[in-house]
Design a protein around this motif. Structure first.
Motif, PDB file in Angstrom:
ATOM      1  N   THR A 311     -32.557 -46.551  47.009  1.00 19.76           N
ATOM      2  CA  THR A 311     -31.344 -46.512  46.196  1.00 19.76           C
ATOM      3  C   THR A 311     -30.197 -47.090  47.013  1.00 19.76           C
ATOM      4  OG1 THR A 311     -32.144 -44.503  45.116  1.00 19.76           O
ATOM      5  CG2 THR A 311     -29.817 -45.055  44.823  1.00 19.76           C
ATOM      6  N   TYR A 313     -26.022 -48.643  47.009  1.00 19.37           N
ATOM      7  CA  TYR A 313     -24.719 -48.914  46.405  1.00 19.37           C
ATOM      8  C   TYR A 313     -23.887 -49.656  47.429  1.00 19.37           C
ATOM      9  CZ  TYR A 313     -20.031 -48.388  44.491  1.00 19.37           C
ATOM     10  OH  TYR A 313     -18.770 -48.655  44.017  1.00 19.37           O
ATOM     11  N   LYS A 344     -18.892 -54.791  43.298  1.00 18.70           N
ATOM     12  CA  LYS A 344     -19.685 -53.596  43.567  1.00 18.70           C
ATOM     13  C   LYS A 344     -21.032 -53.751  42.880  1.00 18.70           C
ATOM     14  CE  LYS A 344     -17.514 -50.937  39.807  1.00 18.70           C
ATOM     15  NZ  LYS A 344     -16.768 -49.692  39.480  1.00 18.70           N
ATOM     16  N   GLN A 345     -22.041 -53.146  43.469  1.00 21.89           N
ATOM     17  CA  GLN A 345     -23.396 -53.262  42.935  1.00 21.89           C
ATOM     18  C   GLN A 345     -24.158 -51.960  43.168  1.00 21.89           C
ATOM     19  OE1 GLN A 345     -24.734 -56.441  45.868  1.00 21.89           O
ATOM     20  NE2 GLN A 345     -26.411 -54.971  46.108  1.00 21.89           N
ATOM     21  N   TRP A 346     -25.084 -51.717  42.260  1.00 19.29           N
ATOM     22  CA  TRP A 346     -25.948 -50.543  42.371  1.00 19.29           C
ATOM     23  C   TRP A 346     -27.370 -51.003  42.131  1.00 19.29           C
ATOM     24  CZ3 TRP A 346     -29.187 -47.774  38.983  1.00 19.29           C
ATOM     25  CH2 TRP A 346     -29.577 -46.506  39.433  1.00 19.29           C
ATOM     26  N   THR A 347     -28.275 -50.599  42.997  1.00 20.05           N
ATOM     27  CA  THR A 347     -29.666 -51.010  42.862  1.00 20.05           C
ATOM     28  C   THR A 347     -30.578 -49.794  42.993  1.00 20.05           C
ATOM     29  OG1 THR A 347     -29.891 -51.477  45.239  1.00 20.05           O
ATOM     30  CG2 THR A 347     -29.230 -53.297  43.820  1.00 20.05           C
ATOM     31  N   GLN A 348     -31.679 -49.852  42.263  1.00 17.28           N
ATOM     32  CA  GLN A 348     -32.706 -48.819  42.357  1.00 17.28           C
ATOM     33  C   GLN A 348     -34.065 -49.496  42.329  1.00 17.28           C
ATOM     34  OE1 GLN A 348     -32.686 -45.331  42.850  1.00 17.28           O
ATOM     35  NE2 GLN A 348     -34.847 -45.839  43.164  1.00 17.28           N
ATOM     36  N   GLU A 372     -24.347 -55.080  38.575  1.00 14.86           N
ATOM     37  CA  GLU A 372     -23.268 -55.639  39.391  1.00 14.86           C
ATOM     38  C   GLU A 372     -22.058 -55.940  38.522  1.00 14.86           C
ATOM     39  OE1 GLU A 372     -22.481 -59.518  42.302  1.00 14.86           O
ATOM     40  OE2 GLU A 372     -23.901 -59.656  40.637  1.00 14.86           O
TER      41      GLU A 372
END
Length: 717
Positions: A311, A313, A344-348, A372
Motif C-alpha cells: 500500500t 501513498y 498525490k497518488q494512492w496505490t494498492q 492519481e
C-alpha cells in the motif's frame, strides 16, 4: 555487427586464456565473483538465475561508484540514459534501449517505470531526489508489466531500501567533504525493540556549489545543490510467517536552476562557462518536496505460498523556475518559465507468490489499483510575445491484473517455460485553461479544454529457457509493453489538447545467455534483442520560434536492435574487473504525414540512443597493513554521439568519456566499530561534455560537472 561478433569471439578466447594463466591460483582460492540476489521476479533469486537483461547495484557498488541519485546511473548502466529536462534539472528524463520521454508533462506517463520499495512513482518531476538509505538498485531493460503494478515500454528501475534489522542495534554515519564546498552527512540508526520489532531512522543532508557564478542579482551561483532526505521505518515480525513493514520517506530539494549556455551545432562545441550573464534578475532556488508512505505486509501461508500487500501513498510539490539565455540577445531572457505543481497518488497491490508440484511450478499472481490527481500552474514568458498562464488538472485511475508461471517439466531436466499475461485499464481525465497576458492591455482568457478517455490493453509474454549446467542458462524471451495514452498541455490548440493521443506498444524479442565460468571467477552475461515499436508517442515542436509549443502524435513505427554484454572477472582474490557494453541501432520505419499521407520517417531521429556505450571498472585489494586494508577502484565510461531532438537532426551530443576513481582504507584499528576513509574523484580528466542539447529559442546546452574530488569518512557499529 561483424566487429561485435569478433569482440564476442575475443571475449571467449580471453576466458580460455585466463583459465590457463590462473589455474594454480584458482586451485588455492575458493572465492569468486560475488553473488547478487535480486527480486525482479517478486522472489529472491540469484541475478544469474533471472532470465531478464538487467543490472543490479549493491550498496557496496553504489558507494564505490559514488551513486547518490538517479542521474548518477547514466554513467554506470549501458542502455540507460538519464538527462535533465531543459525546464528543470531536478526533472529526470529516463530512457532505456532508446525508449523514454523527452518531455515532463503531468498528463503523460513515463516510458520507464520507477519504483521505491515496490511503490510506483508516477511523475518524473523531482526524480533527482536522494533516498536516505539504499540496499540495492535494479535496472530492468526492456518492456515490463507482467510482474509490476504499472506497465512500461522501456523498462523499470527498482529502488530497494534497507529493512530494519531485528534484534540488533546498529549505527552508521558518513561524512563527505570535497571541492565546490561539497558536504554530505548521512546518518542511520537501527533500534531493536525486543526480538520482533525494530525501528530505523535515517537522515541525509547534501550540498554542493554550482560551477557557474551568477554576477546578476539573486542567488550567487547556478546549479547549487541543497538537499535533505529523511526516512523512518518500522518492522514487526510477530511470527516467523508474518512480516509487516511501514516506511515514511521525504526528500527536499532546494537547488538553483542549471545554467543554460548558447551553443553551436555539432561538431562545434561551446565553452564551459564559469560565470553567467550580469543581466540575470533575481535568480531563485527551486523548491521540490517528494514524500510518501509505504505499508508492506507479507504472510507465508504455507511453505509454498506467500501473500503480499503493498500500500503506497505519495505526494509531490514541485515549484521551479528556469531562465533561458539572458544576455544572448539583450538584457532579458529569451524565455522564462515558472511552475507550481502538486500531485498525490494512492496505490494498492496484492500478490500471491508460490510454488507447487514439488517446486516444478512457480507462480506470481497480482492485482493493482492506482489513483492519481494533480494540478499545475505555470507561467511562460517568451520575448516579444504575451505571457502565457496555463492551468492544468489531471485525474487518473488504473486497474490491472497480471500473472506469470514458470513450469519445469520432469521429462527434460533444465528446461523451463514461463508464460505471462497482463490486463490493464487506464482512465485519463484532464483539463487545460490558458490565459494570454500582454505587456499592455487586457488579458485574453481562453476556453477550458477537457479530455476524458479510457484505454484497455492485454500484454502477453513468454520465456523459454534451459539450464545447460548449474552455471550456464540460456533463454529466449518475448514481451509486450504498453503505455497509456494521454494529452499534451503544450498543444498548439485546445482542440489538439482535447484530441489527445493513443497508447503505444512495444514487442521485444530477446535471446540471452547468463553464465559463470572458472569456478565462478568469470561471469559472462549477454543479451541480443529486436524491438518492434508501434504507435510511438512523440512530442514535436510545432512552433519553430516557441519551444514551449509541442504536439504529441502517435508517430508510427520503429525498430530497435541491440546487444548488451556484462562481464565480471575475479581471477584472484585481490583483483576484480568488469566490462559492460551496449550496442543500439534505433530508427523509425514509418511516420505518416497527416496532410500528404507520405512516409516522412527520414526526417526524424531517435533521441537518447547512442550506438555504443561502454563502462569498464577495476578494483584491487592491497595486502593488509597495520593501519587497515587498502582498496583501489577505477571506472571509465564512454558513449558515442547521440541525437537529442526528434525533428531536428542538428541537435547532437558528441562522444565523450569520463574517468572516476576511489581509494578506500577500511578496517582502521581505532578500537570500536568499523571505520573507513575514502578519497574519490569524478571526471578526473576534467572532460567538457553536455548532458542536454535542446532548443531554448536558440540552440542551448547544459554542461556536465567538471572535475570533482573529496574525502569520505564512514563509521559503522
Amino acid at each position: 555487427m561483424g566487429k561485435i561478433r569478433l569482440s564476442l569471439l575475443a571475449v571467449t578466447c580471453s576466458a580460455i586464456a585466463v583459465q590457463s594463466a590462473y589455474a594454480q591460483e584458482v586451485a588455492a582460492y575458493a572465492g569468486g565473483v560475488e553473488e547478487i540476489v535480486v527480486t525482479a521476479q517478486k522472489r529472491a533469486e540469484s541475478l544469474q538465475d533471472t532470465p531478464i537483461s538487467m543490472a543490479a547495484l549493491t550498496s557496496a557498488a553504489l558507494e564505490a561508484k559514488g551513486i547518490n541519485d538517479i542521474t548518477d546511473l547514466r554513467s554506470v548502466v549501458p542502455s540507460l540514459q538519464v538527462t535533465p529536462h531543459p525546464g528543470s534539472a531536478t526533472t529526470a528524463r529516463v530512457f532505456i534501449r532508446g525508449v523514454g520521454n523527452n518531455d515532463d508533462q503531468i498528463t503523460q506517463d513515463p516510458s520507464v517505470a520507477i519504483y521505491l520499495d515496490g511503490v510506483y512513482i508516477a511523475r518524473s518531476q523531482g526524480l533527482s531526489m536522494e533516498v536516505a538509505e539504499l540496499e540495492r538498485i535494479e535496472v530492468l531493460r526492456g518492456p515490463q508489466g507482467s510482474l509490476y503494478g504499472r506497465n512500461a515500454t522501456g523498462g523499470a528501475i527498482n529502488y530497494i531500501t534497507r529493512a530494519p534489522d531485528l534484534g540488533r542495534f546498529g549505527v552508521k554515519q558518513s561524512l563527505t567533504y570535497g571541492n565546490y564546498d561539497q558536504f554530505r552527512a548521512r546518518t542511520r540508526v537501527n533500534i531493536p525493540v525486543g526480538d520482533t520489532l525494530a525501528i530505523e531512522l535515517g537522515y541525509l543532508h547534501a550540498q554542493k556549489d554550482g560551477f557557474v557564478k551568477n554576477p546578476g542579482t539573486g542567488i550567487k551561483r547556478w546549479g547549487d545543490q541543497r538537499r535533505s532526505a529523511y526516512r523512518a521505518a518500522v518492522r514487526w515480525a510477530p511470527t516467523d510467517a508474518i512480516d509487516l513493514r511501514y516506511t515514511y520517506d521525504r526528500s527536499d530539494m532546494n537547488d538553483t536552476p542549471s545554467y543554460i549556455v548558447q551553443s553551436p551545432f555539432y561538431p562545434a562545441m561551446a565553452e564551459r562557462p564559469i560565470a553567467g550573464s550580469p543581466f540575470v534578475n533575481n535568480l531563485r532556488r527551486n523548491d521540490v518536496v517528494a514524500q510518501g508512505h509505504n505499508l508492506t505486509a507479507s504472510w507465508d501461508v504455507t511453505d509454498g505460498l506467500t501473500l503480499k500487500s503493498i500500500t503506497g501513498y505519495r505526494e509531490l510539490e514541485n515549484v521551479l523556475n528556469q531562465d533561458y539565455l539572458t544576455g544572448a540577445n539583450g538584457p532579458f531572457p529569451l524565455l522564462a518559465v515558472d511552475f507550481d505543481q502538486k500531485q498525490k497518488q494512492w496505490t494498492q497491490e496484492v500478490q500471491a507468490v508460490g510454488k507447487a508440484m514439488d517446486g516444478r511450478l512457480e507462480y506470481v499472481f497480482g492485482a493493482y489499483y492506482f489513483d492519481e490527481s494533480a494540478s499545475s500552474f505555470d507561467l511562460t514568458r517568451l520575448v516579444s510575445r504575451p505571457r502565457l498562464n496555463r492551468t492544468v488538472t489531471i485525474d487518473n485511475k488504473a486497474y490491472a491484473v497480471y500473472g506469470q508461471m514458470t513450469f519445469r517439466p520432469a521429462f527434460l531436466d533444465g528446461l523451463y517455460v514461463t508464460p505471462s499475461l497482463r490486463w490493464s485499464r487506464d482512465e485519463r481525465r484532464a483539463t487545460l485553461q490558458q490565459t494570454f497576458v500582454p505587456a499592455i492591455g487586457v488579458p485574453t482568457v481562453g476556453p477550458t479544454g477537457t479530455g476524458d478517455r479510457s484505454f484497455s490493453n492485454v500484454s502477453p509474454g513468454l520465456i523459454v529457457g534451459y539450464d545447460v549446467t548449474d552455471d550456464v542458462n540460456v533463454y529466449a524471451k518475448w514481451a509486450r509493453g504498453y503505455k497509456s495514452g494521454g494529452y499534451s498541455v503544450r498543444a498548439s490548440s485546445i482542440a489538439r489538447f482535447e484530441q489527445g493521443f493513443d497508447p503505444e506498444t512495444l514487442d521485444s524479442f530477446e535471446l540471452g545467455l547468463k553464465s559463470s565460468w572458472l569456478d565462478n571467477r568469470l561471469r559472462l552475461n549477454i543479451a541480443g534483442f529486436v524491438s518492434k515499436y508501434k504507435g510511438i508517442q512523440v512530442n514535436l515542436q510545432t512552433d519553430p520560434v516557441n519551444p514551449g509549443i509541442t504536439d504529441t502524435f502517435n508517430a508510427g513505427k520503429a525498430t530497435i536492435k541491440g546487444i548488451e554484454l556484462d562481464i565480471t572477472a575475479r581471477p584472484v582474490r585481490s583483483l576484480t574487473f568488469g566490462v559492460n557494453y551496449a550496442y543500439l541501432d534505433a530508427g523509425y520505419d514509418r511516420i505518416v504525414d497527416p496532410i500528404t499521407g507520405n512516409n516522412i520517417a527520414d526526417r526524424f531521429s531517435f533521441v537518447e540512443a547512442p550506438r555504443h556505450t561502454l563502462t569498464t571498472n577495476l578494483q584491487y585489494e592491497f595486502p593488509e597493513t597495520p593501519i587497515g586494508s587498502l582498496t583501489a577502484y577505477v571506472d571509465y565510461f564512454m558513449q558515442s554521439k547521440k541525437f537529442t531532438s526528434t525533428s531536428d537532426a542538428r541537435y547532437i551530443i558528441g562522444h565523450y568519456g569520463l574517468l572516476n576513481a576511489r581509494l578506500t582504507l577500511s578496517d582502521i584499528p581505532i578500537g570500536f566499530g568499523s571505520w573507513r576513509l575514502s578519497a574519490f574523484g569524478k571526471n578526473l580528466t576534467d572532460k567538457k561534455y553536455y548532458t542536454a542539447h535542446f532548443n531554448g529559442v536558440l540552440p542551448a546546452v547544459f554542461f556536465g560537472d567538471p572535475r570533482t574530488y573529496g574525502l569520505e569518512l564512514t563509521f559503522e557499529y
